[in-house]
Design an enzyme around this catalytic site. Structure first.
Site, PDB file in Angstrom:
ATOM      1  N   THR A   1      36.997  36.586  31.198  1.00  0.00           N
ATOM      2  CA  THR A   1      38.125  36.663  32.134  1.00  0.00           C
ATOM      3  C   THR A   1      37.631  36.423  33.550  1.00  0.00           C
ATOM      4  OG1 THR A   1      37.706  39.012  32.511  1.00  0.00           O
ATOM      5  CG2 THR A   1      39.370  38.437  30.847  1.00  0.00           C
ATOM      6  N   ASP A   2      38.545  36.039  34.414  1.00  0.00           N
ATOM      7  CA  ASP A   2      38.258  36.192  35.839  1.00  0.00           C
ATOM      8  C   ASP A   2      38.397  37.688  36.153  1.00  0.00           C
ATOM      9  OD1 ASP A   2      37.662  35.773  38.505  1.00  0.00           O
ATOM     10  OD2 ASP A   2      39.031  34.087  38.732  1.00  0.00           O
ATOM     11  N   TRP A   3      37.917  38.094  37.321  1.00  0.00           N
ATOM     12  CA  TRP A   3      37.773  39.530  37.613  1.00  0.00           C
ATOM     13  C   TRP A   3      39.117  40.274  37.645  1.00  0.00           C
ATOM     14  CZ3 TRP A   3      33.667  37.745  36.225  1.00  0.00           C
ATOM     15  CH2 TRP A   3      32.477  38.462  36.245  1.00  0.00           C
TER      16      TRP A   3
ATOM     17  N   THR B   1      41.532  40.386  35.538  1.00  0.00           N
ATOM     18  CA  THR B   1      42.730  39.635  35.185  1.00  0.00           C
ATOM     19  C   THR B   1      43.185  39.872  33.749  1.00  0.00           C
ATOM     20  OG1 THR B   1      43.772  37.458  35.337  1.00  0.00           O
ATOM     21  CG2 THR B   1      41.599  37.509  34.440  1.00  0.00           C
TER      22      THR B   1
ATOM     23  N   TYR C   1      43.339  33.058  36.763  1.00  0.00           N
ATOM     24  CA  TYR C   1      44.259  34.188  36.971  1.00  0.00           C
ATOM     25  C   TYR C   1      45.689  33.888  36.524  1.00  0.00           C
ATOM     26  CZ  TYR C   1      40.962  36.847  39.888  1.00  0.00           C
ATOM     27  OH  TYR C   1      39.905  37.588  40.338  1.00  0.00           O
TER      28      TYR C   1
END
Ligand SMILES: *[C@@H]1O[C@H](CO)[C@@H](O)[C@H](O)[C@H]1NC(C)=O
Ligand SMILES: *[C@@H]1O[C@H](CO)[C@@H](O)[C@H](O)[C@H]1NC(C)=O
Ligand SMILES: *[C@@H]1O[C@H](CO)[C@@H](O)[C@H](O)[C@H]1NC(C)=O
Ligand SMILES: *[C@@H]1O[C@H](CO)[C@@H](O)[C@H](O)[C@H]1NC(C)=O
Ligand SMILES: *[C@@H]1O[C@H](CO)[C@@H](O)[C@H](O)[C@H]1NC(C)=O
Ligand SMILES: *[C@@H]1O[C@H](CO)[C@@H](O)[C@H](O)[C@H]1NC(C)=O
Ligand SMILES: *[C@@H]1O[C@H](CO)[C@@H](O)[C@H](O)[C@H]1NC(C)=O
Ligand SMILES: *[C@@H]1O[C@H](CO)[C@@H](O)[C@H](O)[C@H]1NC(C)=O
Length: 866
Positions: free
Chosen positions: A286-288, A290, A255
């Site tokens: 990606t992270d969720w 982000t 993030y």
């Protein structure tokens, strides 16, 4: 369970509503990144496919991708939107080629938010076993469960955070505060998981060392981890390099920013370090929620956007999806970049054989019910069967219990207070011995601390299929136990001289979107102390009983100073985070059926101020936090040695009911280090070449009679012809389409393959010199010579091996190999790994902890016992 879903939805939604693009227009106050820290541009994205091991998969992917339409390609790269399918994320599909919506699911310790699955011990527990076979076996079991549920991509293992900040909320998801322990834990997990055909995800790349302020919001940009090049390579990147070398299929970006540039679109990190230097062949996600830019992230090397939503989730908007179609049609995102994104994803799918007999998801992470909304995010969604309740547990409770047991770390054991006898008179205290009275899965994502602590909280969890508590297991094993499952010491306890008190305490932490008892993910309120007045409970028991055993379930180090030296506190046991088998695994050890064989995967300090102040949590609600890693390489035991501080218990410490001798050590040269820098890297192999002409706009027109789901993310445009353009695009500074020269430290997955040449082989004989059976861990620490010209941590763990169970008098010879990389430092000028010529001056120490070294070997001399 509806409340669980609602809570997750709301917290994710809130954190995302506030993650707005406004910050890019300068409305967000942002402290400047300290002088000297910058993330240089690195373009273009290096295409995948040049590593021979991946060539067959890339050849298959080529056949498919060269025939795909623009819509099919964009489908592969973009999630369908949050809550738009059974899994926590899913890609679009390309059914013409047999590619379904790929299902992505948490977590590193079990399949999150479903049923009939195993809740394995957490990463930190696995690290404490120092057992490579158990690490691998858990990976296999996790993979089997994911496959059984129809999960294509399982989001673990986690090797970042590494545990730089002892209060950091998610350290427990990884394997310990040392790069080698993280690297071996991660690589073994990856190999195990991927042997079942499930794609593993190595995360979070990189520098995500605290939970608070990690995400960008309207008032604040996520913090910037400012990390110098050497520290990045020798500490934080190390486990990622080993995971890439193990063949991991996907990597998730963190993030936070690094050096002021968001990880999800940091070209130096993705294009430069991950894909070029480490030669990563899979796909980067990606992270969720982000992603903060569409074109920027594509150019920087991102391959998959998850869960696909734009700045405000659930509205059907995306930075990619139809906007990626537009960016390709208008010539801004080069067609070859899109082709590389898609080829990486499809090649990974082929690499792990998911084209053959891979089940579709047969569960929903959104609900427990058999039938329900197929796309809950759409509100007006078709309804159907969502949960088939497939039991994927197999016999995995056996490996879960073995790990929980072999992780148990005995810190102190005076007068041989442990093991207990079956008829000992026991008085048991603390709610941590019992169950959660509200129900074992009553708190969404384990966002509460009630009953025995089996795991931390957040997305890195899974539901418990059942919970075997210490209370049940002790009651079953003992003929004489009385329970006081309360955190305040009861007034009505009679203490008899022969009584043994067992006091259960714990310390929890987790992910930032849930606050538990004032802790914002990180241990912001509790500090490094036991929760629920655990210290008082121990002190009260110690005042009344002459023999006290303290059992600790914890996410990381806690301060023990309030009671550790009290004369009646005889034994202290860290049981870490044991998962569903909490009770029996503990009983196995408490009653002496097994000797404890776990070792601390971090240091336990005497006080928090023993740490450098730079590893404290940063709490600053405005502006961008500048988290500068000024302590460099000196985290955890590296710091304690450097600052000449004695901790309460050193890294690697762990007693047994027996004792071991380490003797007859030998060191032999395998491949001589004839040069300081490794031999020249091999050149890159070929990568697929496509026709890179911009496709016809009609390829992303809505299909006729298409049954569109409201707010679902699609690749289509209403008026595709209007998207084509010849207008120039203001590319980022340093953008180029001319390939970069191949980095000299690269050459294969993980880096230059010569870095893994075995330089030395070390053998030791480990003997059981006590009177009970047990397992020993030989820990190998390297001391590098000052001739390298750099200030380097005095001792660094570089290998370990664990014996089988040795009977009294029995011994086993363990072999540990040291690679060129194990003996190298990162030369920031040359941009390569530098080792002492012929290993001259290297010392190799072997012992049972970093402070209990028994043998030293110097290159060119005999090894000797100390
Ligand atoms: C961050 O800045 C430091 C200091 O200039 C530099 O050594 C390092 O390579 C940079 N890292 C990244 C990923 O840009
Ligand atoms: C896919 O493309 C290849 C050429 O790249 C061609 O030989 C093959 O026939 C095509 N397959 C399909 C299913 O269209
Ligand atoms: C893209 O994926 C969606 C499902 O997520 C599917 O409905 C659609 O048909 C796919 N498009 C193409 C061109 O395959
Ligand atoms: C569900 O799981 C079972 C057992 O793993 C499998 O046979 C089936 O294909 C899966 N998927 C669906 C949609 O039923
Ligand atoms: C092309 O489309 C993308 C996505 O909408 C947009 O960001 C970019 O500015 C467009 N490029 C040009 C030159 O208009
Ligand atoms: C436990 O059993 C042993 C014999 O097995 C006996 O010697 C001892 O006194 C017993 N202890 C208690 C507390 O009953
Ligand atoms: C109880 O103890 C017996 C024998 O030691 C064992 O077989 C059983 O699994 C135990 N049950 C539980 C719930 O711990
Ligand atoms: C353990 O090894 C030491 C040598 O380091 C030796 O002196 C000692 O006798 C050994 N102990 C046993 C019980 O073998």
């Amino acid at each position: 369970m509806a409340c669980a879903i609602a809570l997750t939805a709301v917290s994710l939604f809130l954190s995302s509503v506030f993650s707005s693009p406004i910050d890019t227009s300068g409305n967000v106050r942002r402290d400047s990144v300290p002088t000297g820290y910058e993330s240089p541009p690195y373009y273009p994205a290096p295409p995948g496919g040049w590593v021979s091991d991946w060539a067959p998969a890339y050849a298959k992917a080529y056949e498919v991708v060269s025939n795909m339409t623009l819509a099919e390609k964009v489908n592969m790269t973009t999630g369908t939107g949050i809550f738009m399918g059974p899994c926590v994320g899913q890609t679009g599909s390309a059914l013409r080629f047999g590619i379904p919506n790929l299902c992505l699911m948490d977590s590193p310790l079990g399949i999150r938010n479903t049923d009939h699955n195993t809740a394995f011990p957490a990463g930190i527990t696995v690290g404490a076993t120092f057992d490579k076979e158990l690490m691998y076996a858990r990976g296999v079991a996790l993979g089997e469960e994911a496959r059984g549920k129809g999960v294509n991509v399982l989001m673990g293992p986690m090797v970042g955070p590494i545990g730089r900040k002892p209060r950091g909320g998610r350290n427990w998801e990884g394997f310990g505060a040392d790069p080698t322990l993280q690297a071996i834990g991660g690589a073994q997990t990856i190999k195990g998981m991927q042997s079942t055909g499930v794609i593993a995800t190595l995360k979070h790349f990189i520098g995500n060392e605290q939970e608070m302020y990690r995400m960008t919001s309207v008032i604040q940009r996520g913090y910037s981890s400012n990390i110098d090049d050497r520290t990045l390579h020798e500490l934080y990147l190390w486990p990622f390099a080993e995971g890439v070398r193990a063949g991991v299929g996907s990597v998730m970006m963190a993030y936070n920013d690094v050096n002021g540039s968001a990880c999800s679109q940091n070209s130096k990190l993705i294009n430069g370090i991950l894909k070029d230097e480490l030669g990563f062949q899979g796909f980067v996600m990606t992270d969720w929620l982000t992603q903060i830019g569409g074109v920027s992230s594509a150019l920087a090397g991102l391959d998959m956007a998850m869960p696909g939503d734009g700045p405000i989730p659930l509205f059907g908007d995306s930075y990619w999806g139809s906007e990626l179609s537009r960016a390709v049609l208008n010539g801004t995102v080069p067609v070859d970049r899109l082709n590389d994104m898609v080829t990486r994803i499809v090649a990974t799918w082929y690499k792990f054989g998911q084209d053959k007999d891979f089940p579709l998801p047969n569960f929903s992470s959104n609900t427990d019910a058999a039938t329900g909304l197929l796309y809950p995010g759409a509100v007006f969604s078709p309804i159907g069967v969502v949960n088939q309740f497939v039991d994927v547990q197999g016999d995995h409770k056996v490996v879960a219990r073995a790990i929980a047991r072999d992780a148990i770390t005995l810190l102190k054991n005076e007068d041989n207070a442990l093991p207990l006898k079956r008829n000992d008179s026991l008085k048991i205290f603390g709610t941590d011995a019992g169950t959660n009275p509200d129900g074992i899965n009553s708190c969404a994502d384990k966002g509460c601390d009630k009953g025995v602590l089996t795991m931390g909280w957040g997305s890195g969890t899974s539901k418990l299929p059942y919970l075997n508590t210490p209370q049940e297991a002790i009651a079953n094993a003992s003929s004489n136990a009385e329970f006081f499952v309360t955190d305040s010491f009861p007034s009505n306890v009679n203490a008899n001289p022969e009584d043994i008190a067992i006091v259960f305490i714990n310390a929890d932490s987790g992910e930032n979107y849930i606050t538990v008892e004032g802790n914002y993910g990180d241990r912001s309120a509790a500090g490094l102390y036991a929760w629920h007045n655990g210290d008082d409970l121990v002190k009260a028991a110690a005042a009344k009983f002459s023999k006290v055993v303290v059992v600790v379930h914890t996410v990381g180090p806690i301060i023990l100073e309030n009671w550790i030296d009290l004369p009646s506190v005889k034994s202290v046991v860290f049981a870490h985070l044991p998962g569903q088998e909490a009770g029996d695994s503990l009983v196995d050890v408490l009653f002496g059926d097994y000797s404890p064989s776990g070792h601390l995967p971090y240091t336990i300090p005497r006080s928090e101020d023993q740490y450098p102040s730079s590893v404290s949590l940063i709490n600053q609600p405005f502006g961008q936090i500048q988290d500068t890693f000024t302590e460099g390489l000196y985290i955890d035991y590296r710091h304690f040695l450097h600052a000449n501080l004695t901790p309460r218990y050193p890294f690697g410490h762990g007693l047994s009911y027996t004792t071991f001798n380490i003797t007859e050590a030998t060191i032999s040269v395998v491949i001589p280090l004839q040069s300081e820098y490794p031999p020249t890297r091999p050149p890159k192999g070929p990568t697929p070449t496509y026709n890179n002409v911009i496709p016809p706009a009609s390829e992303v027109a809505w299909p006729e009679n298409f049954d569109r789901i409201w707010r679902y993310i699609y690749p289509y445009l209403d008026n595709p012809a209007a998207a084509t353009s010849t207008a120039p695009y203001p590319y980022p500074t340093g953008y180029t389409t001319v390939p970069q020269p191949a980095p000299r430290a690269g050459g294969a997955e993980g880096g230059n393959p010569a870095l893994w040449d075995v330089a030395f082989s070390v053998r030791v004989k480990v003997s059981n010199t006590g009177s009970r059976p047990g397992r020993a861990v030989a820990q190998l620490y390297v001391e590098l010579p000052s001739s390298l010209g750099l200030d380097t941590p005095r001792l660094q763990l570089r290998q370990f091996e664990k014996t089988k169970t040795l009977a009294p008098g029995e011994s086993e010879v363990l072999t540990m190999e040291l690679t060129r990389k194990d003996l190298s430092v990162w030369d920031v000028v040359v941009q390569d790994w530098k080792a002492p010529l012929n290993g001259q001056g290297v010392k190799v120490w072997i012992g049972e902890s970093v402070a209990d070294l028994r043998v030293v070997c110097e290159v060119g001399r005999e090894c000797r016992n100390i």
